[in-house]
Scaffold this active site. Structure first.
Site, mmCIF file in Angstrom:
data_model
loop_
_atom_site.group_PDB
_atom_site.id
_atom_site.type_symbol
_atom_site.label_atom_id
_atom_site.label_comp_id
_atom_site.label_asym_id
_atom_site.label_seq_id
_atom_site.Cartn_x
_atom_site.Cartn_y
_atom_site.Cartn_z
ATOM 1 N N ARG A 283 -5.755 20.487 7.488
ATOM 2 C CA ARG A 283 -5.170 19.211 7.902
ATOM 3 C C ARG A 283 -3.647 19.322 8.004
ATOM 4 O O ARG A 283 -3.043 20.240 7.432
ATOM 5 C CB ARG A 283 -5.509 18.114 6.872
ATOM 6 N N ASP B 39 -0.234 -8.853 1.852
ATOM 7 C CA ASP B 39 -1.189 -7.868 1.345
ATOM 8 C C ASP B 39 -2.188 -8.587 0.443
ATOM 9 O O ASP B 39 -1.806 -9.442 -0.360
ATOM 10 C CB ASP B 39 -0.452 -6.762 0.549
ATOM 11 N N ASN B 40 -3.484 -8.236 0.539
ATOM 12 C CA ASN B 40 -4.492 -8.887 -0.322
ATOM 13 C C ASN B 40 -4.722 -8.111 -1.622
ATOM 14 O O ASN B 40 -5.593 -8.456 -2.417
ATOM 15 C CB ASN B 40 -5.812 -9.061 0.436
ATOM 16 N N PHE C 249 -1.405 11.777 10.563
ATOM 17 C CA PHE C 249 -2.252 12.878 10.133
ATOM 18 C C PHE C 249 -2.522 12.659 8.651
ATOM 19 O O PHE C 249 -3.125 11.601 8.328
ATOM 20 C CB PHE C 249 -1.612 14.190 10.581
ATOM 21 N N ASP D 89 -16.507 14.787 8.182
ATOM 22 C CA ASP D 89 -15.335 15.680 8.187
ATOM 23 C C ASP D 89 -15.366 16.622 9.391
ATOM 24 O O ASP D 89 -16.436 16.968 9.894
ATOM 25 C CB ASP D 89 -15.315 16.527 6.910
ATOM 26 N N TYR E 282 -14.391 4.743 10.171
ATOM 27 C CA TYR E 282 -12.945 4.504 10.007
ATOM 28 C C TYR E 282 -12.219 4.854 11.302
ATOM 29 O O TYR E 282 -11.488 4.031 11.862
ATOM 30 C CB TYR E 282 -12.387 5.338 8.847
ATOM 31 N N LYS F 177 -10.188 2.491 14.357
ATOM 32 C CA LYS F 177 -8.831 2.754 14.853
ATOM 33 C C LYS F 177 -8.839 2.892 16.382
ATOM 34 O O LYS F 177 -7.972 2.357 17.079
ATOM 35 C CB LYS F 177 -8.251 4.003 14.203
ATOM 36 N N SER G 47 -4.511 6.521 13.759
ATOM 37 C CA SER G 47 -4.903 7.689 12.973
ATOM 38 C C SER G 47 -5.295 8.857 13.861
ATOM 39 O O SER G 47 -5.814 8.663 14.960
ATOM 40 C CB SER G 47 -6.098 7.309 12.090
ATOM 41 N N GLY H 193 0.827 -1.217 0.000
ATOM 42 C CA GLY H 193 0.000 0.000 0.000
ATOM 43 C C GLY H 193 0.852 1.255 0.000
ATOM 44 O O GLY H 193 2.087 1.190 -0.037
#
Ligand code: WQD
Length: 334
Positions: free
Chosen positions: A231, A31-32, A178, A295, A149, A153, A124, A10
């Site tokens: 961000r 990894d898939n 981040f 967000d 998500y 985490k 994250s 990834g």
């Protein structure tokens, strides 16, 4: 010394494999290929001049994990494998909870069976939810998270804390990323999602390359300098180097601790768009759209703890991130 890297083909995983190999570690990847391509293994080997063991398997598959630990003496594991798009997780929560939680539980079960208890976990900044203030410190309250998500985490961080309580031989580093962007200077590896990107930078790159007509800016009515989301963008190579330091830490200690991996600088969506256009001398058309569910307005890191304990800090700036992201796209067109 061998390090197992789950999700190692990834975006962040591949860059981390390069830095691990350059630091003298051996690397084993599982990894898939859900969100990456197998040829990334060849590119990691080409960049470093070193061989990598690769297993195309799913981290939810305990037998596949068992096979790896039977075939290799794994000193530590870096666990990247998982779905990671904030927006997508709001639309597909069951997929996110099942994959991200079950893969971690399977991994920890097999690690314990093989007495491998050194783990670096890809967490994250979304575990902080909507922070009361910025910059964000590691001892800030965690949650409530604003998307599935981020919730996966946070749940995994709690699972890992419970594992340590059950067995104090574990050594675990929780790395709270981040916003990773950019690419290796070779242009051989970078962020290349298999479909329409969820994240800002890969979307900008496709717009600049005229694969997409324009960027949808998700909201300009946030309480930020220009109204768009802010961000902490960090170069993926800086982030990868932070993982090498975290591996050194877990190999030489026990316990669990969390570290922000960011730059400490906050940039708005329009800052990124304008910087990308300027340093690459290219147009990036955009239009302002409604906010994206899940967000938050602002998110950027306090970086003191990683510097003091991991002896790590980010060194690359936004301009280099934007140049390297575009260079990667140009290299993939050749
Ligand atoms: C960034 C900003 C959007 C796309 C990321 C990763 C997640 C985690 C946390 C590591 C926001 C805006 C985006 C677009 C836009 N990282 N945006 N148009 O949501 O901060 O989450 O960091 O664990 O894995 O996804 O990143 O790149 O999606 O959004 O305006 O087409 O860009 O609103 O302000 P996000 P992102």
């Amino acid at each position: 010394m061998k390090i197992l890297v789950t999700g190692g083909t990834g975006f962040i995983g591949s860059h981390t494999c390069v830095e691990l190999l350059d630091a003298g570690f051996e690397v084993v990847i599982i990894d898939n290929l859900y969100n990456s391509k197998a040829d990334v293994v060849d590119k990691i080997e080409s960049i470093t001049g070193k061989k990598v063991s690769f297993y195309k398997s799913d981290c939810c598959d305990e037998d596949a994990l068992d096979k790896i630990f039977n075939e290799h003496q794994i000193a530590a594991v870096i666990h990247f494998a998982g779905y990671k798009a904030v927006g997508e997780s709001v639309a597909k929560p069951i997929m996110y909870y099942q994959n991200n939680l079950m893969s971690t539980l399977a991994l920890c079960k097999v690690m314990a069976k093989h007495n491998c208890k050194r783990l670096v976990f890809s967490s994250s900044a979304t575990v902080y939810g909507n922070p009361a203030s910025v910059p964000i410190h590691e001892d800030f309250p965690l949650g409530p998270t604003t998307n599935p998500y981020g919730t996966t985490k946070l749940m995994i961080e709690n699972i890992l804390r419970d594992i340590l309580i059950s067995d104090d031989h574990w050594s675990i580093a929780l790395l709270r990323y981040f916003n990773p962007i950019g690419a290796h200077k070779s242009g051989l590896i970078g962020e290349s999602p298999n479909d329409i990107p969820n994240n800002l930078m890969p979307y900008i790159v496709k717009v600049a390359n005229k694969e997409l007509p324009y960027l949808h800016v998700f909201g300009n009515d946030y309480d930020t300098p220009d109204g768009t989301g802010v961000r902490d963008y960090i170069h993926v190579v800086d982030l990868a180097k932070g993982h090498v330091n975290a591996v050194e830490k877990v190999l030489n200690s026990t316990g669990i601790d969390a570290y922000n991996l960011g730059t400490g600088n906050g940039y708005s969506v329009l800052d990124v768009v304008k910087t990308f256009a300027r340093v690459n001398n290219i147009e990036v058309p955009y239009q302002i759209d409604p906010r994206r569910p899940g967000d938050i307005a602002q998110c950027y890191a306090s970086t003191d703890k990683a510097y003091k304990i991991l002896d790590w800090k980010a060194e690359k700036g936004l301009e280099e991130m934007c140049k390297d992201s575009w260079h990667f796209l140009q290299m993939t067109k050749k």
